[in-house]
Design a protein around this motif. Structure first.
Motif, mmCIF file in Angstrom:
data_model
loop_
_atom_site.group_PDB
_atom_site.id
_atom_site.type_symbol
_atom_site.label_atom_id
_atom_site.label_comp_id
_atom_site.label_asym_id
_atom_site.label_seq_id
_atom_site.Cartn_x
_atom_site.Cartn_y
_atom_site.Cartn_z
ATOM 1 N N VAL A 28 0.832 -1.206 0.000
ATOM 2 C CA VAL A 28 0.000 0.000 0.000
ATOM 3 C C VAL A 28 0.868 1.258 0.000
ATOM 4 O O VAL A 28 0.605 2.216 -0.741
ATOM 5 C CB VAL A 28 -0.947 -0.001 1.221
ATOM 6 C CG1 VAL A 28 -1.626 1.361 1.363
ATOM 7 C CG2 VAL A 28 -1.992 -1.105 1.081
ATOM 8 N N LEU A 29 1.918 1.270 0.812
ATOM 9 C CA LEU A 29 2.790 2.443 0.891
ATOM 10 C C LEU A 29 3.510 2.714 -0.432
ATOM 11 O O LEU A 29 3.775 3.857 -0.780
ATOM 12 C CB LEU A 29 3.811 2.274 2.016
ATOM 13 C CG LEU A 29 3.261 2.304 3.445
ATOM 14 C CD1 LEU A 29 4.375 2.051 4.448
ATOM 15 C CD2 LEU A 29 2.585 3.644 3.739
ATOM 16 N N LEU A 30 3.825 1.633 -1.164
ATOM 17 C CA LEU A 30 4.517 1.790 -2.433
ATOM 18 C C LEU A 30 3.573 2.026 -3.606
ATOM 19 O O LEU A 30 4.028 2.298 -4.719
ATOM 20 C CB LEU A 30 5.387 0.561 -2.715
ATOM 21 C CG LEU A 30 6.567 0.350 -1.759
ATOM 22 C CD1 LEU A 30 7.317 -0.907 -2.125
ATOM 23 C CD2 LEU A 30 7.507 1.560 -1.786
ATOM 24 N N LYS A 199 3.564 8.573 -4.727
ATOM 25 C CA LYS A 199 3.541 7.408 -3.857
ATOM 26 C C LYS A 199 2.810 7.725 -2.550
ATOM 27 O O LYS A 199 2.887 8.836 -2.036
ATOM 28 C CB LYS A 199 4.969 6.949 -3.539
ATOM 29 C CG LYS A 199 5.764 6.467 -4.745
ATOM 30 C CD LYS A 199 5.192 5.178 -5.310
ATOM 31 C CE LYS A 199 6.086 4.625 -6.422
ATOM 32 N NZ LYS A 199 5.529 3.382 -7.000
ATOM 33 N N VAL A 200 2.116 6.713 -2.031
ATOM 34 C CA VAL A 200 1.356 6.902 -0.797
ATOM 35 C C VAL A 200 2.279 7.269 0.355
ATOM 36 O O VAL A 200 1.955 8.153 1.165
ATOM 37 C CB VAL A 200 0.553 5.619 -0.470
ATOM 38 C CG1 VAL A 200 -0.065 5.720 0.925
ATOM 39 C CG2 VAL A 200 -0.535 5.384 -1.506
ATOM 40 N N PHE A 201 3.439 6.630 0.433
ATOM 41 C CA PHE A 201 4.337 6.940 1.563
ATOM 42 C C PHE A 201 4.852 8.373 1.470
ATOM 43 O O PHE A 201 5.126 9.011 2.493
ATOM 44 C CB PHE A 201 5.491 5.935 1.627
ATOM 45 C CG PHE A 201 6.579 6.141 0.622
ATOM 46 C CD1 PHE A 201 7.656 6.978 0.886
ATOM 47 C CD2 PHE A 201 6.544 5.485 -0.602
ATOM 48 C CE1 PHE A 201 8.662 7.157 -0.034
ATOM 49 C CE2 PHE A 201 7.545 5.654 -1.527
ATOM 50 C CZ PHE A 201 8.611 6.496 -1.251
ATOM 51 N N ARG A 202 4.953 8.906 0.252
ATOM 52 C CA ARG A 202 5.343 10.304 0.100
ATOM 53 C C ARG A 202 4.256 11.228 0.633
ATOM 54 O O ARG A 202 4.531 12.246 1.278
ATOM 55 C CB ARG A 202 5.611 10.614 -1.370
ATOM 56 C CG ARG A 202 6.844 9.966 -1.949
ATOM 57 C CD ARG A 202 8.092 10.573 -1.393
ATOM 58 N NE ARG A 202 9.274 10.044 -2.065
ATOM 59 C CZ ARG A 202 10.511 10.249 -1.654
ATOM 60 N NH1 ARG A 202 10.722 10.974 -0.571
ATOM 61 N NH2 ARG A 202 11.543 9.740 -2.310
ATOM 62 N N ALA A 205 4.408 11.176 4.332
ATOM 63 C CA ALA A 205 5.569 11.948 4.799
ATOM 64 C C ALA A 205 5.317 13.449 4.666
ATOM 65 O O ALA A 205 5.690 14.237 5.542
ATOM 66 C CB ALA A 205 6.806 11.543 3.987
ATOM 67 N N ILE A 206 4.649 13.860 3.582
ATOM 68 C CA ILE A 206 4.331 15.278 3.389
ATOM 69 C C ILE A 206 3.358 15.755 4.469
ATOM 70 O O ILE A 206 3.494 16.854 5.012
ATOM 71 C CB ILE A 206 3.745 15.503 1.981
ATOM 72 C CG1 ILE A 206 4.848 15.321 0.935
ATOM 73 C CG2 ILE A 206 3.118 16.882 1.865
ATOM 74 C CD1 ILE A 206 4.340 15.279 -0.482
ATOM 75 N N GLY A 207 2.368 14.906 4.799
ATOM 76 C CA GLY A 207 1.442 15.255 5.870
ATOM 77 C C GLY A 207 2.140 15.417 7.202
ATOM 78 O O GLY A 207 1.857 16.352 7.962
#
Length: 238
Positions: A28-30, A199-202, A205-207
């Motif tokens: 999911v993160l990728l 990407k979801v993990f990005r 991280a931005i949040g």
């Protein structure tokens, strides 16, 4: 023959479940969140089509704004918004000038209460991957010479905008830009299509970085909380 007892069975079951969950979280993160925006204008008719997909297409959202009617500046903006495959009368949204002014004021208040907001926006745009950018314009004036001269101006404007965009975002392929002059015939049509992914993990991280920058700004979280809860920016204090 050695038999695994109930305790051993449940232990291996929990290990397998934890491993499967870990793999699912990584997948999911990728995965990517994909956004597609399309703006089309011909004559006096406008259309905006926006769609979002995530989790390998399991999550899909799409909205169309078939009419964007610019009312007199003192009155504001009127839009007709239609979800995908909506038929019948379209809901109409009115934004008065005062409402627009208050919205802009709130956005400015939020930005002002972030630490180093310019760096934040630059870092965010750096992770936006532009999968496709297509901008086609077809226009014509009654005078052929004016049409040719205007075509050069339009080319210059598009080149300048694309140059600025390429400094802030990553393009996976070269943008497709066309300018087609139609001589001795007044006409205008333009279409802009942009597809992006992140990407979801990005995004997570931005949040997290957004929260960090708001907390680092003195009184920032108080202002953000009040503004997001609908309080007037004038009531917020840093």
């Amino acid at each position: 023959m050695h038999c695994i007892g109930n305790g051993g069975f449940f232990m291996w079951w929990w290990i397998a479940s934890a491993a499967a969950l870990a793999v699912l979280i990584v997948v999911v993160l990728l995965s990517s969140v994909r956004v597609r925006l399309k703006y089309y204008r011909e004559g006096e008719n406008d259309e905006v089509d926006a769609s979002l997909s995530a989790l390998f297409g399991l999550v899909r959202l799409r909205y169309k704004v078939p009419t964007v009617e610019l009312k007199p500046w003192l009155n504001g903006i009127r839009m007709k918004v239609a979800p995908e495959e909506t038929s019948g009368v379209l809901p109409e949204l009115d934004f008065a000038r005062e409402e627009i002014r208050r919205f802009v004021q709130r956005v400015r208040k939020l930005i002002a209460h972030m630490k180093n907001y310019k760096r934040f926006f630059a870092d965010t745009l750096k992770h936006v991957h532009v999968v496709e950018l297509r901008w086609d314009t077809r226009f014509g004036l009654t005078d052929a010479a004016e049409t040719g001269m205007t075509g050069g101006v339009v080319w210059g404007l598009k080149s300048a905008l694309l140059g600025v965009a390429s400094r802030w975002m990553s393009f996976e392929r070269l943008p497709s830009v066309t300018v087609t002059p139609v001589f001795n015939q007044p006409t205008f049509r333009t279409e802009i299509v942009i597809r992006t992914r992140m990407k979801v993990f990005r995004i997570i991280a931005i949040g997290a970085m957004l929260v960090y920058r708001v907390l680092k700004r003195r009184g920032g979280w108080i202002v953000w909380l009040r503004v997001l809860l609908g309080r007037s920016p004038k009531e917020s204090t840093a």
